[in-house]
Design a protein around this motif. Structure first.
Motif, mmCIF file in Angstrom:
data_model
loop_
_atom_site.group_PDB
_atom_site.id
_atom_site.type_symbol
_atom_site.label_atom_id
_atom_site.label_comp_id
_atom_site.label_asym_id
_atom_site.label_seq_id
_atom_site.Cartn_x
_atom_site.Cartn_y
_atom_site.Cartn_z
ATOM 1 N N PRO A 102 0.792 -1.225 0.000
ATOM 2 C CA PRO A 102 0.000 0.000 0.000
ATOM 3 C C PRO A 102 0.828 1.281 0.000
ATOM 4 C CG PRO A 102 -0.176 -1.123 2.114
ATOM 5 C CD PRO A 102 0.575 -2.022 1.193
ATOM 6 N N VAL A 103 1.945 1.298 0.696
ATOM 7 C CA VAL A 103 2.746 2.525 0.780
ATOM 8 C C VAL A 103 3.287 2.908 -0.594
ATOM 9 C CG1 VAL A 103 4.806 3.553 1.804
ATOM 10 C CG2 VAL A 103 3.318 2.123 3.194
ATOM 11 N N VAL A 104 3.875 1.946 -1.263
ATOM 12 C CA VAL A 104 4.461 2.203 -2.585
ATOM 13 C C VAL A 104 3.372 2.614 -3.580
ATOM 14 C CG1 VAL A 104 5.669 1.128 -4.523
ATOM 15 C CG2 VAL A 104 6.354 0.607 -2.183
ATOM 16 N N PHE A 105 2.292 1.866 -3.604
ATOM 17 C CA PHE A 105 1.220 2.123 -4.562
ATOM 18 C C PHE A 105 0.587 3.495 -4.324
ATOM 19 C CE2 PHE A 105 -3.154 1.394 -6.207
ATOM 20 C CZ PHE A 105 -2.814 1.152 -7.525
ATOM 21 N N LEU A 106 0.314 3.820 -3.064
ATOM 22 C CA LEU A 106 -0.329 5.108 -2.769
ATOM 23 C C LEU A 106 0.605 6.286 -3.001
ATOM 24 C CD1 LEU A 106 -2.439 4.080 0.325
ATOM 25 C CD2 LEU A 106 -3.238 4.496 -2.001
ATOM 26 N N GLU A 107 1.908 6.079 -2.835
ATOM 27 C CA GLU A 107 2.862 7.149 -3.154
ATOM 28 C C GLU A 107 2.843 7.454 -4.652
ATOM 29 O OE1 GLU A 107 6.715 6.075 -1.692
ATOM 30 O OE2 GLU A 107 6.182 6.493 0.387
ATOM 31 N N ILE A 108 2.740 6.417 -5.464
ATOM 32 C CA ILE A 108 2.664 6.616 -6.919
ATOM 33 C C ILE A 108 1.375 7.349 -7.287
ATOM 34 C CG2 ILE A 108 2.460 5.418 -9.138
ATOM 35 C CD1 ILE A 108 4.222 3.181 -7.880
ATOM 36 N N LEU A 109 0.291 7.002 -6.630
ATOM 37 C CA LEU A 109 -1.011 7.595 -6.959
ATOM 38 C C LEU A 109 -1.221 9.001 -6.396
ATOM 39 C CD1 LEU A 109 -3.576 4.686 -6.536
ATOM 40 C CD2 LEU A 109 -2.698 5.668 -8.634
ATOM 41 N N GLU A 110 -0.469 9.367 -5.375
ATOM 42 C CA GLU A 110 -0.720 10.629 -4.662
ATOM 43 C C GLU A 110 -0.862 11.843 -5.576
ATOM 44 O OE1 GLU A 110 0.994 13.179 -0.900
ATOM 45 O OE2 GLU A 110 1.911 11.271 -1.438
ATOM 46 N N PRO A 111 0.001 12.064 -6.557
ATOM 47 C CA PRO A 111 -0.176 13.253 -7.398
ATOM 48 C C PRO A 111 -1.406 13.185 -8.307
ATOM 49 C CG PRO A 111 1.853 12.068 -7.996
ATOM 50 C CD PRO A 111 1.236 11.354 -6.856
ATOM 51 N N HIS A 112 -1.974 12.003 -8.463
ATOM 52 C CA HIS A 112 -3.120 11.834 -9.354
ATOM 53 C C HIS A 112 -4.439 11.691 -8.602
ATOM 54 C CE1 HIS A 112 -0.141 11.255 -12.451
ATOM 55 N NE2 HIS A 112 0.447 10.364 -11.665
ATOM 56 N N TRP A 113 -4.386 11.801 -7.275
ATOM 57 C CA TRP A 113 -5.577 11.600 -6.455
ATOM 58 C C TRP A 113 -6.603 12.682 -6.767
ATOM 59 C CZ3 TRP A 113 -5.635 7.124 -4.023
ATOM 60 C CH2 TRP A 113 -6.662 6.862 -3.138
ATOM 61 N N PRO A 114 -7.868 12.309 -7.017
ATOM 62 C CA PRO A 114 -8.878 13.319 -7.354
ATOM 63 C C PRO A 114 -9.278 14.145 -6.134
ATOM 64 C CG PRO A 114 -9.886 11.153 -7.216
ATOM 65 C CD PRO A 114 -8.410 10.956 -7.051
ATOM 66 N N ASP A 115 -9.797 15.339 -6.401
ATOM 67 C CA ASP A 115 -10.309 16.169 -5.319
ATOM 68 C C ASP A 115 -11.522 15.488 -4.715
ATOM 69 O OD1 ASP A 115 -8.411 18.099 -5.803
ATOM 70 O OD2 ASP A 115 -9.693 19.186 -7.204
ATOM 71 N N ARG A 116 -11.747 15.791 -3.436
ATOM 72 C CA ARG A 116 -12.943 15.252 -2.787
ATOM 73 C C ARG A 116 -14.149 15.923 -3.401
ATOM 74 N NH1 ARG A 116 -11.613 15.463 3.480
ATOM 75 N NH2 ARG A 116 -13.342 14.041 3.655
ATOM 76 N N LYS A 117 -15.130 15.134 -3.701
ATOM 77 C CA LYS A 117 -16.300 15.656 -4.392
ATOM 78 C C LYS A 117 -17.539 14.919 -3.906
ATOM 79 C CE LYS A 117 -18.236 15.830 -9.034
ATOM 80 N NZ LYS A 117 -18.023 15.469 -10.418
ATOM 81 N N ALA A 118 -18.624 15.649 -3.761
ATOM 82 C CA ALA A 118 -19.880 15.014 -3.398
ATOM 83 C C ALA A 118 -20.505 14.442 -4.663
ATOM 84 C CB ALA A 118 -20.821 16.029 -2.762
ATOM 85 N N TYR A 119 -20.387 13.150 -4.831
ATOM 86 C CA TYR A 119 -20.948 12.513 -6.012
ATOM 87 C C TYR A 119 -22.457 12.399 -5.862
ATOM 88 C CZ TYR A 119 -16.206 11.452 -7.251
ATOM 89 O OH TYR A 119 -14.896 11.568 -7.587
ATOM 90 N N ARG A 120 -23.133 12.389 -6.969
ATOM 91 C CA ARG A 120 -24.577 12.285 -6.968
ATOM 92 C C ARG A 120 -24.984 11.031 -6.202
ATOM 93 N NH1 ARG A 120 -27.743 11.554 -12.451
ATOM 94 N NH2 ARG A 120 -25.929 10.257 -12.667
ATOM 95 N N GLY A 121 -25.879 11.207 -5.230
ATOM 96 C CA GLY A 121 -26.355 10.069 -4.463
ATOM 97 C C GLY A 121 -25.527 9.773 -3.229
ATOM 98 N N GLY A 122 -24.425 10.452 -3.032
ATOM 99 C CA GLY A 122 -23.569 10.203 -1.880
ATOM 100 C C GLY A 122 -23.879 11.150 -0.737
ATOM 101 N N GLN A 123 -24.903 10.851 0.033
ATOM 102 C CA GLN A 123 -25.327 11.741 1.112
ATOM 103 C C GLN A 123 -24.242 11.893 2.169
ATOM 104 O OE1 GLN A 123 -28.140 13.555 0.909
ATOM 105 N NE2 GLN A 123 -27.337 14.635 2.659
ATOM 106 N N ALA A 124 -23.469 10.863 2.411
ATOM 107 C CA ALA A 124 -22.390 10.960 3.401
ATOM 108 C C ALA A 124 -21.351 11.987 2.951
ATOM 109 C CB ALA A 124 -21.741 9.596 3.607
#
Length: 138
Positions: free
Chosen positions: A90-112
């Motif tokens: 997980p550490v290696v994989f998430l470090e690679i993904l970190e610059p590509h991580w999307p902004d937090r967004k309220a998706y349609r239907g996601g009340q939480a």
């Protein structure tokens, strides 16, 4: 105990269970017995594949599918490979993904997500108000 007698006993008990089930007075007993029998058995659904549905931008999906297609790869094995790597490293994989991580967004239907964003906005407004009060009191 011989295997034949075991088979005969199983047939007799199964015939009793069927006969008991047909008698409406024994329905609750049958359901309890059936649940007890099945509780000890491994379920076919224990290791069943689960659905993973994700909505992405149309252009992002198109570009990613084209890239996989150009390399002779398919989407399903790609997603499984990504999840496998995440589980194993997980550490290696998430470090690679970190610059590509999307902004937090309220998706349609996601009340939480909507509730979380509202709470974050309220906390930011409260923080800004307290900062203004401190500046005004100086």
């Amino acid at each position: 105990m011989s295997p034949l007698s075991t088979v005969a006993k199983l047939k007799a008990s199964s015939a009793f269970l069927v006969a008991s089930h047909q008698d409406s007075r024994c329905d609750s007993w049958w359901l309890a017995t059936k649940d007890a029998i099945l509780a000890g058995m491994p379920s076919a659904h224990d290791e069943a594949e689960t659905h993973l549905n994700v909505r992405v931008l149309r252009t992002l999906k198109k570009n990613a599918l084209n890239e996989l297609w150009n390399r002779g790869l398919q989407v399903r094995p790609f997603v499984i490979a990504c999840l496998t790597l995440l589980a194993k490293s997980p550490v290696v994989f998430l470090e690679i993904l970190e610059p590509h991580w999307p902004d937090r967004k309220a998706y349609r239907g996601g009340q939480a997500a909507v509730n979380r964003i509202r709470a974050e906005k309220a906390a930011a407004a409260l923080s800004a108000a307290s900062t203004q009060d401190e500046a005004a009191s100086r």
